[in-house]
Design a protein around this motif. Sequence first.
Motif, short mmCIF file in Angstrom:
data_model
loop_
_atom_site.label_atom_id
_atom_site.label_comp_id
_atom_site.label_asym_id
_atom_site.label_seq_id
_atom_site.Cartn_x
_atom_site.Cartn_y
_atom_site.Cartn_z
N LEU A 101 3.39 -1.43 15.55
CA LEU A 101 2.68 -0.18 15.28
C LEU A 101 3.36 0.63 14.19
CD1 LEU A 101 1.74 1.08 18.88
CD2 LEU A 101 0.25 0.01 17.18
N LEU A 102 4.66 0.80 14.31
CA LEU A 102 5.40 1.55 13.30
C LEU A 102 6.83 0.99 13.25
CD1 LEU A 102 5.42 3.88 11.26
CD2 LEU A 102 6.22 5.38 13.10
N PRO A 103 7.11 0.14 12.28
CA PRO A 103 8.47 -0.41 12.18
C PRO A 103 9.44 0.66 11.68
CG PRO A 103 7.11 -1.16 10.36
CD PRO A 103 6.20 -0.41 11.28
N ALA A 104 10.72 0.40 11.89
CA ALA A 104 11.74 1.32 11.43
C ALA A 104 11.84 1.28 9.90
CB ALA A 104 13.09 0.93 12.05
N PRO A 105 12.37 2.33 9.30
CA PRO A 105 12.49 2.35 7.83
C PRO A 105 13.25 1.14 7.28
CG PRO A 105 12.92 4.53 8.71
CD PRO A 105 12.79 3.61 9.89
N GLY A 106 14.25 0.68 8.04
CA GLY A 106 15.01 -0.47 7.57
C GLY A 106 14.15 -1.72 7.44
N ALA A 107 13.22 -1.91 8.37
CA ALA A 107 12.35 -3.09 8.31
C ALA A 107 11.43 -3.02 7.10
CB ALA A 107 11.53 -3.19 9.60
N VAL A 108 10.95 -1.81 6.80
CA VAL A 108 10.08 -1.65 5.62
C VAL A 108 10.87 -1.88 4.34
CG1 VAL A 108 8.62 -0.02 4.36
CG2 VAL A 108 8.58 -0.06 6.87
N LEU A 109 12.11 -1.36 4.33
CA LEU A 109 12.96 -1.59 3.16
C LEU A 109 13.23 -3.08 2.98
CD1 LEU A 109 14.46 0.02 0.99
CD2 LEU A 109 16.48 -0.01 2.47
N SER A 110 13.43 -3.78 4.09
CA SER A 110 13.64 -5.22 4.02
C SER A 110 12.39 -5.94 3.49
CB SER A 110 14.00 -5.74 5.42
OG SER A 110 14.15 -7.13 5.38
N ALA A 111 11.21 -5.45 3.89
CA ALA A 111 9.96 -6.06 3.40
C ALA A 111 9.83 -5.84 1.89
CB ALA A 111 8.76 -5.44 4.12
N ILE A 112 10.22 -4.65 1.41
CA ILE A 112 10.18 -4.40 -0.04
C ILE A 112 11.15 -5.35 -0.76
CG2 ILE A 112 10.69 -2.70 -1.84
CD1 ILE A 112 9.76 -0.52 0.08
N GLY A 113 12.34 -5.53 -0.16
CA GLY A 113 13.29 -6.46 -0.75
C GLY A 113 12.76 -7.88 -0.82
N SER A 114 12.04 -8.30 0.22
CA SER A 114 11.45 -9.65 0.22
C SER A 114 10.38 -9.78 -0.85
CB SER A 114 10.84 -9.95 1.60
OG SER A 114 11.83 -9.91 2.60
N LEU A 115 9.57 -8.72 -1.00
CA LEU A 115 8.53 -8.76 -2.04
C LEU A 115 9.15 -8.85 -3.42
CD1 LEU A 115 6.05 -6.02 -0.70
CD2 LEU A 115 5.68 -8.50 -0.77
N VAL A 116 10.29 -8.17 -3.60
CA VAL A 116 10.96 -8.22 -4.91
C VAL A 116 11.57 -9.61 -5.13
CG1 VAL A 116 12.88 -7.28 -6.27
CG2 VAL A 116 11.42 -5.73 -4.95
N SER A 117 12.25 -10.11 -4.11
CA SER A 117 12.99 -11.37 -4.29
C SER A 117 12.06 -12.57 -4.50
CB SER A 117 13.89 -11.60 -3.09
OG SER A 117 13.12 -11.70 -1.90
N ASP A 118 10.91 -12.57 -3.83
CA ASP A 118 10.02 -13.73 -4.03
C ASP A 118 9.02 -13.54 -5.17
OD1 ASP A 118 8.09 -12.05 -3.05
OD2 ASP A 118 8.00 -12.94 -1.05
N GLY A 119 9.13 -12.42 -5.89
CA GLY A 119 8.31 -12.21 -7.08
C GLY A 119 6.92 -11.68 -6.82
N GLN A 120 6.57 -11.47 -5.56
CA GLN A 120 5.21 -10.97 -5.27
C GLN A 120 4.99 -9.56 -5.77
OE1 GLN A 120 2.98 -11.95 -1.54
NE2 GLN A 120 5.00 -12.50 -0.81
N LEU A 121 6.04 -8.74 -5.68
CA LEU A 121 5.86 -7.33 -6.03
C LEU A 121 5.49 -7.15 -7.49
CD1 LEU A 121 5.97 -4.36 -5.31
CD2 LEU A 121 8.41 -4.38 -5.84
N TRP A 122 6.24 -7.80 -8.41
CA TRP A 122 6.03 -7.54 -9.83
C TRP A 122 4.66 -8.01 -10.29
CZ3 TRP A 122 9.18 -4.00 -10.19
CH2 TRP A 122 10.49 -4.09 -9.72
N SER A 123 4.26 -9.21 -9.86
CA SER A 123 2.96 -9.71 -10.31
C SER A 123 1.82 -8.84 -9.80
CB SER A 123 2.77 -11.16 -9.84
OG SER A 123 2.81 -11.23 -8.42
N ASN A 124 1.90 -8.41 -8.56
CA ASN A 124 0.82 -7.56 -8.01
C ASN A 124 0.89 -6.14 -8.55
OD1 ASN A 124 -0.65 -9.26 -5.92
ND2 ASN A 124 1.47 -9.61 -5.33
N LEU A 125 2.11 -5.64 -8.74
CA LEU A 125 2.26 -4.29 -9.28
C LEU A 125 1.74 -4.20 -10.71
CD1 LEU A 125 3.32 -1.39 -8.97
CD2 LEU A 125 5.57 -2.22 -9.70
N THR A 126 2.11 -5.16 -11.55
CA THR A 126 1.65 -5.13 -12.94
C THR A 126 0.13 -5.29 -13.02
OG1 THR A 126 2.17 -7.49 -13.09
CG2 THR A 126 3.79 -5.94 -13.95
N TYR A 127 -0.43 -6.08 -12.13
CA TYR A 127 -1.89 -6.25 -12.11
C TYR A 127 -2.58 -4.91 -11.81
CZ TYR A 127 -6.45 -8.09 -10.63
OH TYR A 127 -7.79 -8.34 -10.52
#
Length: 285
Positions: A69-95
């Motif tokens: 329902l609502l993960p802790a801030p650390g879990a969300v920060l970890s999800a952002i780190g995963s998006l950055v590390s696997d390259g998903q964030l940049w391709s989707n963000l630039t799009y």
Amino acid sequence: MTGDTVARERRSEAGPGGARDRERERRRTERRRDLARLGTRTLSAAAYVVVIVGAWSLYVRWADVPSYLLPAPGAVLSAIGSLVSDGQLWSNLTYTLRNIVLGFVGGSVIGVALGWALWSSRIVREVLNPYIVLLQAAPKIAVAPLLVLWFGLSLTSQFVLILLLVFFPMMAATMLGLRDVPADVASLGRLLNLSGRRYLLTIQIPAATPALLAGAKIAVIDAMTGAFLAEYLSAQRGLGYLMILGNTSNDTPMLIAAVLITVLVGLAGFGLVSLAERRLLRWDR
């Protein structure tokens, strides 16, 4: 010190060199004030973030909220780190950023041109006004599926949706800005017998700039909303797609991470327009 010496010093201070020194000092003072204001705003923003994250973390811990329902801030920060590390964030963000920029620029050009045409011609105003009001009154969340139906799952449907959201605030701002031309300035333009193009460039656009920038602040947020809504409905890429992916896979940290990145994109767009406003309207401060 003799009277001649004092007079020479005063002439020196009042001469071109003294004027340049005073101008340099004024610019240095202005830069120091800008840096001080930037520092104050940065600290204020950081304080807001600390308060929000702290309250969020405490609530999750004390209320024992399930992570789905609502993960802790650390879990969300970890999800952002995963998006950055696997390259998903940049391709989707630039799009998404590309769609926002193209939609904002295109919608602004259409809105300004249409606003000028409506302000200039009573016939155009009477003919087009009902259609524009009807188009604007239609909820875009209801129009979006129709655009997908008419244009398919393509960039065209996404751009059309963004343009529909952006053009109206820019059109309204243009009309309001053109009405704000002071009467004495307009009279001066007529006395100087300025051509229509010169009158537009030297009198109307400068007078309408504050209203145009106010409209741009609304339009850039609308462009962002349109881009995410379009991606939510039809795209296979973008931050809106990441939200869908997080929602359908029950990956709540990814969903919240996409939402937070979306908010940051919106704040960045609004901040850029505000910065342009401060630069262009220094005389109005």
